[in-house]
Design an enzyme around this catalytic site. Structure first.
Site, short mmCIF file in Angstrom:
data_model
loop_
_atom_site.label_atom_id
_atom_site.label_comp_id
_atom_site.label_asym_id
_atom_site.label_seq_id
_atom_site.Cartn_x
_atom_site.Cartn_y
_atom_site.Cartn_z
N ASP A 7 72.51 16.85 -29.24
CA ASP A 7 73.01 15.57 -29.77
C ASP A 7 72.15 14.45 -29.18
OD1 ASP A 7 73.96 15.14 -27.20
OD2 ASP A 7 76.07 14.92 -27.79
N HIS A 8 72.58 13.21 -29.44
CA HIS A 8 71.79 12.03 -29.04
C HIS A 8 71.59 11.94 -27.53
CE1 HIS A 8 76.06 11.12 -29.12
NE2 HIS A 8 75.83 10.33 -28.08
N GLY A 65 75.35 16.05 -23.57
CA GLY A 65 75.42 15.38 -22.27
C GLY A 65 75.86 16.34 -21.17
N THR A 66 76.92 17.06 -21.45
CA THR A 66 77.46 18.00 -20.46
C THR A 66 77.19 19.46 -20.78
OG1 THR A 66 79.53 18.16 -21.68
CG2 THR A 66 79.40 16.46 -19.94
N ILE A 68 79.26 21.01 -22.52
CA ILE A 68 80.61 21.56 -22.72
C ILE A 68 81.03 21.49 -24.20
CG2 ILE A 68 83.05 21.28 -22.15
CD1 ILE A 68 82.12 20.16 -19.41
N MET A 70 79.19 21.29 -26.83
CA MET A 70 78.36 22.22 -27.60
C MET A 70 78.87 23.65 -27.46
SD MET A 70 75.92 20.94 -29.40
CE MET A 70 74.60 19.72 -29.55
N ARG A 132 80.41 49.61 -19.46
CA ARG A 132 81.58 48.76 -19.18
C ARG A 132 81.41 47.35 -19.76
NH1 ARG A 132 78.46 48.32 -14.67
NH2 ARG A 132 78.63 46.50 -13.33
#
Ligand code: RB5
Length: 149
Positions: A7-8, A65-66, A68, A70, A132
């Site tokens: 993003d921006h 930015g974070t 998160i 996304m 597993r």
């Protein structure tokens, strides 16, 4: 082929990662965005996640930015296992254990040097193919089948 999107808040880091991957011989498809004009991160998460889910690209990298937002958006796409990582240990482990197919990074969280090391771990570490871990991923797939259309 690596799908990349941002993003921006993360155009600069996206461009740096893209150049880094290309310099290391990888092909990159850039899904935008391309300027710092405000956009909505789910729009770009969807483009990259769909490219990976539809196997048009092998892996995806999403940066906001974070990282998160996304990761939240990308994980809504069936077949996507997006790992939000801010350290190299997690990036390596999520490939080995979770067979993560999308990486989410936060430009406001990690510096450029660390981001590139995380990307290298993500793109260069193979899935373990351990029984597993396959069993656990199949259980994630079962959750998808239960709750996704
Ligand atoms: C944009 O300001 C910011 O919210 C976005 O880049 C991301 O951090 C969301 O999770």
């Amino acid at each position: 082929m690596i799908a990349i999107g941002c993003d921006h808040a993360a155009v600069k880091l996206k461009n740096t990662i893209k150049e880094h991957l290309i310099a290391h011989g990888m092909e990159v498809e850039d899904f935008g965005c391309f300027s710092d004009a405000s956009v909505d991160y789910p729009d770009y998460a969807l483009k990259v996640a769909e490219a990976v889910a539809e196997q048009k690209c092998d892996k995806g990298i999403l940066i906001c930015g974070t990282g998160i937002g996304m990761s939240m958006a990308a994980n809504k796409v069936k077949g996507v296992r997006c790992a939000h990582c801010s350290d190299t240990f997690s990036a390596k482990a999520t490939r080995q254990h979770n067979d993560a197919n999308v990486l989410a990074l936060g430009e406001r969280v990690v510096g450029v040097g660390l981001a590139l090391e995380i990307v290298d771990c993500f793109v260069n570490t193979p899935f373990s193919n351990d029984e597993r871990h396959i069993r656990r991923i199949n259980k994630i797939n079962d959750i998808e089948s239960k709750y996704f259309k």
